[in-house]
Write a protein that holds these residues in place. Structure first.
Motif, PDB file in Angstrom:
ATOM      1  N   ILE A  40       0.869  -1.176   0.000  1.00  0.00           N
ATOM      2  CA  ILE A  40       0.000   0.000   0.000  1.00  0.00           C
ATOM      3  C   ILE A  40       0.898   1.214   0.000  1.00  0.00           C
ATOM      4  O   ILE A  40       1.788   1.352   0.836  1.00  0.00           O
ATOM      5  CB  ILE A  40      -0.933   0.004   1.225  1.00  0.00           C
ATOM      6  N   ASP A  41       0.683   2.090  -0.979  1.00  0.00           N
ATOM      7  CA  ASP A  41       1.546   3.246  -1.184  1.00  0.00           C
ATOM      8  C   ASP A  41       0.666   4.437  -1.533  1.00  0.00           C
ATOM      9  O   ASP A  41      -0.129   4.361  -2.474  1.00  0.00           O
ATOM     10  CB  ASP A  41       2.511   2.937  -2.331  1.00  0.00           C
ATOM     11  N   ALA A  42       0.782   5.524  -0.771  1.00  0.00           N
ATOM     12  CA  ALA A  42      -0.030   6.718  -1.032  1.00  0.00           C
ATOM     13  C   ALA A  42       0.776   7.958  -0.695  1.00  0.00           C
ATOM     14  O   ALA A  42       1.735   7.900   0.075  1.00  0.00           O
ATOM     15  CB  ALA A  42      -1.312   6.686  -0.214  1.00  0.00           C
ATOM     16  N   ALA A  43       0.371   9.084  -1.286  1.00  0.00           N
ATOM     17  CA  ALA A  43       1.086  10.340  -1.053  1.00  0.00           C
ATOM     18  C   ALA A  43       0.117  11.512  -1.061  1.00  0.00           C
ATOM     19  O   ALA A  43      -0.906  11.496  -1.739  1.00  0.00           O
ATOM     20  CB  ALA A  43       2.149  10.555  -2.131  1.00  0.00           C
ATOM     21  N   SER A  44       0.494  12.518  -0.278  1.00  0.00           N
ATOM     22  CA  SER A  44      -0.213  13.796  -0.280  1.00  0.00           C
ATOM     23  C   SER A  44       0.831  14.890  -0.452  1.00  0.00           C
ATOM     24  O   SER A  44       1.898  14.836   0.164  1.00  0.00           O
ATOM     25  CB  SER A  44      -0.957  14.014   1.036  1.00  0.00           C
ATOM     26  N   ASN A  45       0.537  15.866  -1.280  1.00  0.00           N
ATOM     27  CA  ASN A  45       1.422  17.022  -1.450  1.00  0.00           C
ATOM     28  C   ASN A  45       0.798  18.279  -0.856  1.00  0.00           C
ATOM     29  O   ASN A  45       1.151  19.384  -1.224  1.00  0.00           O
ATOM     30  CB  ASN A  45       1.722  17.254  -2.935  1.00  0.00           C
ATOM     31  N   SER A  46      -0.129  18.086   0.070  1.00  0.00           N
ATOM     32  CA  SER A  46      -0.825  19.254   0.615  1.00  0.00           C
ATOM     33  C   SER A  46      -0.715  19.362   2.130  1.00  0.00           C
ATOM     34  O   SER A  46      -1.552  19.979   2.773  1.00  0.00           O
ATOM     35  CB  SER A  46      -2.290  19.253   0.184  1.00  0.00           C
ATOM     36  N   GLY A  47       0.336  18.780   2.690  1.00  0.00           N
ATOM     37  CA  GLY A  47       0.573  18.964   4.120  1.00  0.00           C
ATOM     38  C   GLY A  47       1.014  20.393   4.392  1.00  0.00           C
ATOM     39  O   GLY A  47       1.626  21.038   3.545  1.00  0.00           O
ATOM     40  N   THR A  48       0.675  20.911   5.552  1.00  0.00           N
ATOM     41  CA  THR A  48       1.102  22.249   5.948  1.00  0.00           C
ATOM     42  C   THR A  48       1.943  22.143   7.211  1.00  0.00           C
ATOM     43  O   THR A  48       1.752  21.236   8.027  1.00  0.00           O
ATOM     44  CB  THR A  48      -0.093  23.188   6.191  1.00  0.00           C
ATOM     45  N   SER A  49       2.874  23.083   7.349  1.00  0.00           N
ATOM     46  CA  SER A  49       3.750  23.065   8.516  1.00  0.00           C
ATOM     47  C   SER A  49       4.224  24.468   8.840  1.00  0.00           C
ATOM     48  O   SER A  49       4.376  25.309   7.952  1.00  0.00           O
ATOM     49  CB  SER A  49       4.959  22.167   8.247  1.00  0.00           C
ATOM     50  N   VAL A  50       4.459  24.700  10.130  1.00  0.00           N
ATOM     51  CA  VAL A  50       5.053  25.944  10.609  1.00  0.00           C
ATOM     52  C   VAL A  50       6.222  25.560  11.498  1.00  0.00           C
ATOM     53  O   VAL A  50       6.120  24.650  12.325  1.00  0.00           O
ATOM     54  CB  VAL A  50       4.032  26.794  11.396  1.00  0.00           C
ATOM     55  N   LEU A  51       7.337  26.245  11.321  1.00  0.00           N
ATOM     56  CA  LEU A  51       8.556  26.017  12.092  1.00  0.00           C
ATOM     57  C   LEU A  51       8.995  27.330  12.708  1.00  0.00           C
ATOM     58  O   LEU A  51       9.134  28.332  12.002  1.00  0.00           O
ATOM     59  CB  LEU A  51       9.654  25.466  11.174  1.00  0.00           C
ATOM     60  N   ASN A  52       9.200  27.333  14.019  1.00  0.00           N
ATOM     61  CA  ASN A  52       9.732  28.502  14.717  1.00  0.00           C
ATOM     62  C   ASN A  52      11.168  28.163  15.102  1.00  0.00           C
ATOM     63  O   ASN A  52      11.394  27.358  16.017  1.00  0.00           O
ATOM     64  CB  ASN A  52       8.888  28.821  15.951  1.00  0.00           C
ATOM     65  N   THR A  53      12.129  28.745  14.401  1.00  0.00           N
ATOM     66  CA  THR A  53      13.534  28.405  14.642  1.00  0.00           C
ATOM     67  C   THR A  53      14.040  28.961  15.967  1.00  0.00           C
ATOM     68  O   THR A  53      15.028  28.468  16.506  1.00  0.00           O
ATOM     69  CB  THR A  53      14.429  28.887  13.491  1.00  0.00           C
ATOM     70  N   ALA A  54      13.383  29.982  16.507  1.00  0.00           N
ATOM     71  CA  ALA A  54      13.808  30.560  17.780  1.00  0.00           C
ATOM     72  C   ALA A  54      13.440  29.654  18.953  1.00  0.00           C
ATOM     73  O   ALA A  54      14.224  29.488  19.888  1.00  0.00           O
ATOM     74  CB  ALA A  54      13.200  31.944  17.969  1.00  0.00           C
ATOM     75  N   THR A  55      12.250  29.062  18.897  1.00  0.00           N
ATOM     76  CA  THR A  55      11.787  28.229  20.010  1.00  0.00           C
ATOM     77  C   THR A  55      11.941  26.736  19.744  1.00  0.00           C
ATOM     78  O   THR A  55      11.846  25.936  20.667  1.00  0.00           O
ATOM     79  CB  THR A  55      10.299  28.513  20.301  1.00  0.00           C
ATOM     80  N   GLY A  56      12.134  26.361  18.487  1.00  0.00           N
ATOM     81  CA  GLY A  56      12.235  24.954  18.126  1.00  0.00           C
ATOM     82  C   GLY A  56      10.887  24.281  17.967  1.00  0.00           C
ATOM     83  O   GLY A  56      10.806  23.071  17.752  1.00  0.00           O
ATOM     84  N   GLU A  57       9.808  25.051  18.035  1.00  0.00           N
ATOM     85  CA  GLU A  57       8.471  24.473  17.894  1.00  0.00           C
ATOM     86  C   GLU A  57       8.169  24.207  16.418  1.00  0.00           C
ATOM     87  O   GLU A  57       8.565  24.978  15.550  1.00  0.00           O
ATOM     88  CB  GLU A  57       7.426  25.416  18.484  1.00  0.00           C
ATOM     89  N   ILE A  58       7.447  23.114  16.195  1.00  0.00           N
ATOM     90  CA  ILE A  58       7.077  22.740  14.839  1.00  0.00           C
ATOM     91  C   ILE A  58       5.686  22.110  14.863  1.00  0.00           C
ATOM     92  O   ILE A  58       5.327  21.426  15.832  1.00  0.00           O
ATOM     93  CB  ILE A  58       8.126  21.777  14.226  1.00  0.00           C
ATOM     94  N   ALA A  59       4.914  22.364  13.831  1.00  0.00           N
ATOM     95  CA  ALA A  59       3.574  21.793  13.733  1.00  0.00           C
ATOM     96  C   ALA A  59       3.321  21.355  12.298  1.00  0.00           C
ATOM     97  O   ALA A  59       3.756  22.013  11.356  1.00  0.00           O
ATOM     98  CB  ALA A  59       2.527  22.818  14.164  1.00  0.00           C
TER      99      ALA A  59
END
Length: 180
Positions: A40-59
């Motif tokens: 089973i193989d699937a892909a999505s090209n619509s993931g979203t992400s935010v990265l804060n390089t100062a705090t190291g937080e990522i979502a």
């Protein structure tokens, strides 16, 4: 003049904060399951992400129904029977990197991110490995990890047990731009 100085100071502070935030609107997220009868193989090209390089937080967030399969029947079963995308439309991860990265310093940074992974309505604390690459101000992330179906109450009917693996390999690739 005093108000102009305050405005300029506030503006410069906002630029500093803005330089720490990076966003990706088209993260590639793939899933792969190897089983005796069929992969089973699937892909999505619509993931979203935010990265804060100062705090190291990522979502991260991805719409479950955005995953595309080679076989339409597989895609239909994935959404209706296993992930129940009408009921649980998104998978998310929110965490914090255990290692610091310097967005002004070219290099490859191995990182571990500890946070909460939510799939199929079930939240689980995980530490996920990844690699962040900084190249002339461009930031990218690559990660690969396993998700056990049972950990997220994803039931596999016994009749198709040999068709689907108990663990699914997830691969994430994100290219970030400064957030606006």
């Amino acid at each position: 003049m005093k108000y102009i100085a305050i405005f300029l100071l506030a503006w410069m502070c906002s630029i500093k904060v803005g330089q720490d935030l990076y966003a990706c609107k088209n993260a590639r997220i793939t899933l792969f399951s190897s089983a005796p009868i069929e992969d089973i193989d699937a892909a999505s090209n619509s993931g979203t992400s935010v990265l804060n390089t100062a705090t190291g937080e990522i979502a991260f967030s991805v719409n479950i129904s955005s995953f595309k399969f080679k076989k339409s029947l597989m895609q239909e079963h994935f959404n209706s029977e296993y992930l129940e995308s009408d009921k649980y439309p998104r998978a998310t991860f929110k965490g914090k990197m255990q290692q610091a990265i310097n967005p002004a310093q070219n290099g490859t940074y191995p990182v571990n991110v500890t946070g909460e992974l939510e799939v199929h309505g079930v939240k689980q604390t995980r530490t996920l490995p990844g690699t962040i690459t900084v190249n002339n101000g461009n930031i990218s992330l690559n990660a690969e990890f396993m998700v056990k179906c049972a950990d997220h109450n994803i039931e596999i009917p016994k009749i198709v047990f040999h068709n689907i693996a108990e663990s699914i390999k997830i691969t994430v690739t994100a290219n970030y731009s400064p957030a606006k």
